[in-house]
Design a protein around this motif. Sequence first.
Motif, short mmCIF file in Angstrom:
data_model
loop_
_atom_site.label_atom_id
_atom_site.label_comp_id
_atom_site.label_asym_id
_atom_site.label_seq_id
_atom_site.Cartn_x
_atom_site.Cartn_y
_atom_site.Cartn_z
N LEU A 154 0.85 -1.21 0.00
CA LEU A 154 0.00 0.00 0.00
C LEU A 154 0.88 1.25 0.00
CD1 LEU A 154 -2.19 -1.40 2.89
CD2 LEU A 154 -2.99 -1.12 0.53
N GLU A 155 0.68 2.11 -0.97
CA GLU A 155 1.51 3.32 -1.09
C GLU A 155 0.61 4.52 -1.37
OE1 GLU A 155 4.78 4.49 -0.80
OE2 GLU A 155 3.75 6.34 -1.35
N ARG A 156 0.86 5.61 -0.64
CA ARG A 156 -0.01 6.79 -0.79
C ARG A 156 0.35 7.64 -2.00
NH1 ARG A 156 2.17 10.05 4.56
NH2 ARG A 156 4.29 10.31 3.83
N HIS A 185 18.90 11.58 -4.90
CA HIS A 185 19.36 11.23 -6.25
C HIS A 185 20.35 10.10 -6.34
CE1 HIS A 185 22.85 13.34 -4.89
NE2 HIS A 185 22.09 14.38 -4.60
N ALA A 186 20.59 9.38 -5.23
CA ALA A 186 21.57 8.29 -5.30
C ALA A 186 21.25 7.21 -4.29
CB ALA A 186 22.97 8.84 -5.01
N TYR A 187 21.38 5.97 -4.72
CA TYR A 187 21.27 4.85 -3.79
C TYR A 187 22.63 4.65 -3.13
CZ TYR A 187 16.68 3.47 -5.59
OH TYR A 187 15.35 3.43 -5.93
N ILE A 199 22.12 3.65 8.93
CA ILE A 199 21.19 2.66 8.33
C ILE A 199 20.10 3.29 7.49
CG2 ILE A 199 21.61 0.84 10.01
CD1 ILE A 199 18.38 2.88 10.15
N ARG A 200 19.98 4.64 7.53
CA ARG A 200 18.88 5.28 6.79
C ARG A 200 19.07 5.22 5.28
NH1 ARG A 200 20.52 10.33 5.08
NH2 ARG A 200 22.45 10.98 6.05
N VAL A 201 20.29 4.96 4.80
CA VAL A 201 20.51 5.00 3.35
C VAL A 201 19.71 3.88 2.67
CG1 VAL A 201 22.72 6.20 3.37
CG2 VAL A 201 22.68 3.70 3.54
N MET A 202 19.39 4.13 1.39
CA MET A 202 18.34 3.33 0.75
C MET A 202 18.74 1.90 0.43
SD MET A 202 16.43 6.29 -1.47
CE MET A 202 17.88 6.97 -2.28
N ALA A 203 20.02 1.64 0.15
CA ALA A 203 20.39 0.24 -0.10
C ALA A 203 20.23 -0.56 1.19
CB ALA A 203 21.82 0.15 -0.63
C1 LIG Z 1 18.02 15.31 1.78
C2 LIG Z 1 18.23 13.85 1.90
C3 LIG Z 1 19.30 13.27 1.27
C4 LIG Z 1 19.51 11.91 1.34
N1 LIG Z 1 20.54 11.37 0.64
C5 LIG Z 1 20.59 10.04 0.50
C6 LIG Z 1 21.46 9.47 -0.47
O1 LIG Z 1 22.18 10.16 -1.17
N2 LIG Z 1 21.45 8.12 -0.59
C7 LIG Z 1 20.65 7.31 0.18
O2 LIG Z 1 20.68 6.09 -0.02
N3 LIG Z 1 19.82 7.84 1.09
C8 LIG Z 1 19.75 9.17 1.27
N4 LIG Z 1 18.85 9.73 2.15
C9 LIG Z 1 18.08 8.85 3.06
C10 LIG Z 1 16.93 8.13 2.38
O3 LIG Z 1 16.32 8.91 1.39
C11 LIG Z 1 15.84 7.69 3.35
O4 LIG Z 1 16.34 7.34 4.58
C12 LIG Z 1 15.12 6.50 2.70
O5 LIG Z 1 14.36 6.99 1.62
C13 LIG Z 1 14.27 5.75 3.67
O6 LIG Z 1 13.67 4.69 2.95
P1 LIG Z 1 12.32 4.05 3.49
O7 LIG Z 1 11.90 3.03 2.50
O8 LIG Z 1 12.51 3.67 4.91
O9 LIG Z 1 11.29 5.29 3.52
P2 LIG Z 1 10.79 6.26 2.35
O10 LIG Z 1 11.73 6.35 1.23
O11 LIG Z 1 10.41 7.52 3.06
O12 LIG Z 1 9.47 5.53 1.84
C14 LIG Z 1 8.32 5.45 2.68
C15 LIG Z 1 7.09 5.34 1.80
O13 LIG Z 1 5.94 5.11 2.64
C16 LIG Z 1 4.85 5.86 2.15
N5 LIG Z 1 3.90 6.07 3.25
C17 LIG Z 1 4.13 6.71 4.41
N6 LIG Z 1 3.02 6.69 5.17
C18 LIG Z 1 2.07 6.04 4.48
C19 LIG Z 1 0.71 5.71 4.74
N7 LIG Z 1 0.12 6.05 5.89
N8 LIG Z 1 0.00 5.03 3.80
C20 LIG Z 1 0.60 4.68 2.61
N9 LIG Z 1 1.89 4.97 2.31
C21 LIG Z 1 2.62 5.63 3.24
C22 LIG Z 1 5.49 7.15 1.67
O14 LIG Z 1 4.67 7.82 0.75
C23 LIG Z 1 6.80 6.64 1.04
O15 LIG Z 1 6.66 6.35 -0.32
C24 LIG Z 1 18.63 11.10 2.12
C25 LIG Z 1 17.55 11.68 2.77
C26 LIG Z 1 17.34 13.04 2.67
C27 LIG Z 1 16.16 13.63 3.33
#
Ligand SMILES: Cc1cc2nc3c(=O)[nH]c(=O)nc-3n(C[C@H](O)[C@H](O)[C@H](O)COP(=O)(O)OP(=O)(O)OC[C@H]3O[C@@H](n4cnc5c(N)ncnc54)[C@H](O)[C@@H]3O)c2cc1C
Length: 415
Positions: free
Chosen positions: A35-37, A51-53, A373-377
């Motif tokens: 489920l994605e909003r 812009h980068a994984y 651990i917050r990075v996307m990979a």
């Molecule tokens: C400025 C900035 C730069 C960054 N640079 C990097 C980088 O260069 N490389 C890197 O790897 N990481 C980077 N990060 C970190 C990274 O982007 C995040 O930590 C990562 O996206 C987290 O992944 P996630 O899947 O946990 O959450 P998210 O990517 O936030 O995905 C969560 C998803 O859940 C959905 N969602 C939330 N609530 C609901 C709901 N109630 N119902 C349905 N859907 C919902 C959202 O819409 C979203 O699509 C950066 C972050 C920021 C802010």
Amino acid sequence: MKRNLSCDVAVVGGGSAGIAAAIGAHDAGAKVLLLERNPYFGGQATHSQVHAYCGFCTNGDDWKQVVKGVGQRVLDKLHSMGRFDSFTYSPTGNLYVPQDPEYTKLALDELVEESGVDYLLCCQVVQADTEGGRIRRLTCADDAGLFTVEAEVYVDASGEANLSAMAGAPVEFHCDQSGCLVFRMGNVRHGMDYSPARIKAAVEQAIADGMTGFSATYGTVCRAQDTDDYTVNIISMQIPGLDAATQTKYEMEGRRQVHLYAEAFRRYLPGFENAYLIYSGPRMGYRESRRIAGEYQLCREDVKTSRKYPDTGIARGGWGAELHLGSEDVVFGEERGAKYFDIPLPCLRPKGMKNLWCGGRIISADLIAASSIRVMATGFATGQAAGVAAALSTGRGDYDTAAIRAELERQGALI
Ligand SMILES: Cc1cc2nc3c(=O)[nH]c(=O)nc-3n(C[C@H](O)[C@H](O)[C@H](O)COP(=O)(O)OP(=O)(O)OC[C@H]3O[C@@H](n4cnc5c(N)ncnc54)[C@H](O)[C@@H]3O)c2cc1C
């Protein structure tokens, strides 16, 4: 007509962690609903122009890949579209995978369509009914109204721990690390010096000449693949809450700053003289907000000592601590090194909850560990583990760590 959907595993959030959770759970034998909003998958990669994984590899000259599994399938899909060849060095000297949101949206659509997972975009989970530490059902909203989803086990991959908070699981809110509204500029000249030091000098010159209202002088500018466009990641704001009033204020302030920086770059950053603003966001990116209080909290020492958890490790973290503390320069902690650490399964498990697993940047971690651990990979890796754990555990809360680890290995994850 009342709509009521059911599945074995419901995954909330289709970012890096959620995509991997859904595919991991499906491949472990579960009937899955993702489920994605947003109207597309990718989370902050596509919705906030991150812009980068990062985190696929350890850093340094003798780097090694530490995330495969679903993360590797994303790379393979990008490769098949001509968007990924090999890991490259970022402007700050780390190995990463540059990505362009428009191609990533399409790659993730195809990956999810091919996976066998059921999925819904444009649907927001707005309520979770919980009884005795067990989530019974979700209420979701789309433009047609409300509907319910019932699952045996749930995964929170919402980036903000929204499901955990709605379900009454223990969560903490932190905003030490800043958020940023990333923006994209076109018609930028290549081959110029866009190092953080040069950007800082440009903004400091703008301030010396009387421009005001910047939130930071440290930032990065990265070329969008095969274009004259560059994404700018410099705005830096600690966002103190997740309610709409707070988010409204910071989104608007972010937009004001986007135009301010764009003008400063045109005036003071050689190469940007004729650049124009293409778009921002769409949404402010959050580096941290809520995290769960898990059965184990990953900590600084785990990262710093590259600690291994041979019996409970379910993912590898290869990215060092990277702190963005307000308007200060980014701090790459001493924890950044060429080695990786293990992330143990209890970090994905909120205390007191029987049928909830978590993946991505919301897992249980202290500030230093969270900044790694917050990075996307790493999000792909913890998400896949959360999905597999959900598929192999029961709604009563029983699970077998060895079986989860074995299934992750069978799926090609590195643990
Ligand atoms: C400025 C900035 C730069 C960054 N640079 C990097 C980088 O260069 N490389 C890197 O790897 N990481 C980077 N990060 C970190 C990274 O982007 C995040 O930590 C990562 O996206 C987290 O992944 P996630 O899947 O946990 O959450 P998210 O990517 O936030 O995905 C969560 C998803 O859940 C959905 N969602 C939330 N609530 C609901 C709901 N109630 N119902 C349905 N859907 C919902 C959202 O819409 C979203 O699509 C950066 C972050 C920021 C802010």
